[in-house]
Design an enzyme around this catalytic site. Sequence first.
Site: not given
Ligand code: ADP
Length: 501
Positions: A197, A271, A305, A404
Amino acid sequence: MTANPNTATAERLQKELAAHPRQLLIGGQWKAAQSGKTFATFNPATGQPLGQVAWADAHDVDLAVRAARRAFEDPAWSRISSMDRTKLLLRLADLIERDAQELAVLECLDNGKPAHLARLVEIEGSIKTFRYFAGWPTKFGGETLPVSPRGGLQILNYTTREPLGVCALIVPWNYPMSMAAWKIAPAVAAGCTVVLKPAEQTPLTALRLAALALEAGFPPGVINVVTGMGETGAALVEHPGVDKVAFTGSTEVGKKIVRAASGNLKKVSLELGGKSPQVVFADADIDAAVASIAAGIFFNQGQTCTAGSRLYAHRSCIDRIVEGVAAAGRKLRIGNGLDPQSEFGPLISQEQWDRVNGFVQSGQADGARLVTGGTRPEGFDDGYFFKPTVFTDAGQTMKITREEIFGPVLTALPWSDPEELVAHANDSEFGLSAGIWTQNIRNAHRMAAALKAGTVWINCFNLVDPASPFGGYKQSGWGREHGRQAMELYSEVKSVWVNVS
Ligand code: ADP
């Protein structure tokens, strides 16, 4: 003047993207989302849409997980020889190499980073990752163990390694291609099947990588891709047919994943975020430190990161270092990443721009001194550009020191007492990485031992290699990617007892 080869590639890719919405890869077939829904992916350098991408919901996720399960159980994959797995991984690496320029331009369009840097770090890094993990299938096995059971039984005890099963790989937007490679390579090397994903901001290179995997000859369903928002990821994490989740992203979402994975107690590796300290001693090679500290915070517009975002420099040299890093920031050539001269691109999105800007406001309100940056660069009205930024005279409890930012913002603090230095450097909920700058071997090793971080760099920073474990202490994550540790993340151990009395 020679023509810029990126321009022609970008034009071709954009035309193609505008004409053909990107689809999901499920069981070796490209498919629209069942709902017919799509979302737009944008070019951060212009703010303009690049094209439409299928928006997978729980139904599509279910199809992808079932396809991955079928592939996992199909002898075409479950009985494949380890040498044949090696060959597939090597073939995929060769195909990435063949298409390296195009992949770099695609990453630049979708993420904003300069194409030449995308190529150097992400595309070359992904090739290396697949080649490295191609070596493991023929070397990753169990052991025989000298057990001594009661009763005088003669026992042969050995362990085997078995692939863990169907793995959900959820990745972020900052290094889209690399993050996909870091997870797919060990997972398939270990014999798993995957549903990837990608982040909603940057789905394009992951889709392209999956197409190359099909071309390389991976059986249908071994590598599936579902694109969509966080809910798409959430549907994967909740799915009872998934055995493991490997996630890279924010600590906040990491915690949600841990909770959501508890239904069938999926294995989880994470991570997450960081707030990595750069520790500089008075005896450091200051010029070398300045160059590396600047790169450590400004590379990828600080959206890394492991970004070295907290600088603890000895009181005797902090001004020189802060001035040097600020000067390096001012010198960076900001621009559209298609231009081979660009060294510094836009942030990923308006949301991220607002977030970084909010931290700059909070640093100023808290009384830190803004040395450089803090605003949109002049002449960049479109896109999400933000200047390289340095704060000094910061306090240990300020938000810019603790949280962060995920942007090009360095927070500098002076130190004079070594004990307090260690306490301050470790005073963080994160523990991903740390840098140490000194010419004194004793200081270097004492600090390396004292810092609570998964990676410590001494007189260097941000070096990463698929052979060396990568991951975090504390709220920076669970588990280690790369190396043998990554193979362990994607496999189960079976202990076999044989009575040979
Ligand atoms: P960033 O803050 O770097 O945007 P996120 O942690 O929001 O990172 O997102 C990283 C990945 O996790 C993306 O592919 C996002 O679509 C996915 N994501 C966001 N929310 C969820 C969730 N509740 N469960 C699983 N995957 C998620």
